[in-house]
Design a protein around this motif. Structure first.
Motif, short mmCIF file in Angstrom:
data_model
loop_
_atom_site.label_atom_id
_atom_site.label_comp_id
_atom_site.label_asym_id
_atom_site.label_seq_id
_atom_site.Cartn_x
_atom_site.Cartn_y
_atom_site.Cartn_z
N GLN A 157 -7.34 -5.06 -2.00
CA GLN A 157 -6.30 -4.11 -1.64
C GLN A 157 -5.73 -3.43 -2.89
O GLN A 157 -5.43 -2.23 -2.88
CB GLN A 157 -5.18 -4.79 -0.86
N TYR B 204 -6.96 -4.91 5.31
CA TYR B 204 -6.31 -5.79 4.32
C TYR B 204 -5.16 -6.57 4.96
O TYR B 204 -4.96 -7.75 4.64
CB TYR B 204 -5.82 -4.96 3.14
N THR C 195 0.82 -1.22 0.00
CA THR C 195 0.00 0.00 0.00
C THR C 195 0.85 1.26 0.00
O THR C 195 0.62 2.18 -0.79
CB THR C 195 -0.94 0.01 1.22
#
Length: 324
Positions: A207, A274, A135
């Motif tokens: 995600q 996530y 991320t």
């Protein structure tokens, strides 16, 4: 004497007709200074359009799909070139999160002794670091998607969303390399492969959609305000600490009296969702009791809202990228 010629002088030698302001006035407009409305009508009649104009959203999506091969090739080329100057090359894709995990284990697991509060702390920590890196890298790449490729944006006409999407795909490709190492590490710590590991696939798909949406939104913001790229490392560091990468959110919430809004924000933090879904899939000791209620619905809602919202927000400024 020769007779006077009756031939009229050429048009260039004639005295200009007096305009509305008298003999010295500007006179009528020349042919090349036609009103803007006439020029627009002429352009439309011959099929000319404004360069870089924003197309309708359905057409924009079709244009992106027609350039899917460019997006994939651009992502692969960036991934290959990322560590081309390093001696260890692509091994850094795995070594970077591993070194981060080692540092966090020493600081939080040994010095702060949080490993006693979490079962299988090493597997818990490594999984959190790898999934969080996916991320954070996607978000940082998004801030440079347009501003870091201005030469390409100004030289060629293509859907600008191709750039942040390609960089998000690059981070997904990098995660694929990292996952192989992560699974090997988990097996080394005693985890047993099973059918539950397949649950990591839909969690990572959600995600990926969330990361791409945030990347698109930040690409537009950073295109207008490049300073955003300098601020994001501090924002991401704060977000990481709030996402339970190296400590258990459930344990913190159980041991403290926090305001309801704070507890809810920690539980339903998208990055934490996530990370915990992948932990639930891969680590036997991480059970469903450690997940917030309706976790899959929350994860899907975050992914859908981020991707649709980020994509639309980026598309609305399509004609402004690379100008000014």
């Amino acid at each position: 004497m020769s007779p006077v010629s009756t031939i009229a002088p050429p048009a260039a030698a004639r005295r200009p007709d007096p305009g509305p302001d008298g003999p010295g006035g500007p006179g009528p407009l020349p042919a090349y200074a036609a009103p803007e409305e006439d020029l627009r009508a002429l352009a439309l009649r011959h099929g000319l359009t404004v360069s870089g104009a924003r197309p309708p959203l359905p057409r924009y999506v079709r244009q992106l799909w027609s350039r899917r091969h460019f997006i994939t090739a651009f992502a692969t080329a960036r991934l290959t070139a990322q560590y081309s100057q390093a001696r260890l090359g692509q091994l850094w894709q795995v070594m970077t999160p591993l070194l981060n995990a080692a540092v966090y284990y020493f600081v939080f697991g040994v010095l702060m002794d949080t490993r006693k509060q979490v079962d299988d702390f090493a597997a818990f920590l490594v999984t959190g670091v790898f999934i969080w890196t996916f991320t954070s890298s996607s978000v940082m790449a998004g801030t440079r998607a347009v501003s870091g490729n201005l030469g390409l944006v100004r030289a060629l006409h293509f859907p600008r969303a191709s750039l942040p999407l390609a960089l998000a795909l690059q981070q997904l490709q990098q995660l694929a390399f990292s996952l192989a190492a992560l699974l090997a590490i988990l097996v080394g710590f005693g985890a047993r492969p099973g059918a539950s590991w397949l649950l990591a696939v839909p969690a990572l798909v959600l995600q990926t959609l969330f990361n791409a949406g945030v990347s698109l939104a930040l690409a537009r913001v950073a295109a207008r305000t490049p300073d955003v790229a300098q601020v994001m490392p501090f924002v991401l560091r704060t977000w990481m600490y709030a996402s339970g990468v190296m400590w258990s959110i459930q344990h913190v919430l159980a041991g403290r009296e926090l305001p309801g809004a704070v507890a809810l924000a920690l539980q339903y933090n998208p990055a934490a969702l996530y990370i915990d879904l992948v932990r639930f899939a891969l680590i036997d000791s991480f059970t469903a009791a450690q997940l917030p209620p309706h976790v899959w619905a929350a994860a899907g809602g975050w992914a859908l809202a981020a991707f649709v919202g980020g994509f639309t927000y980026f598309w609305q400024a399509e004609e402004t990228y690379g100008r000014g």
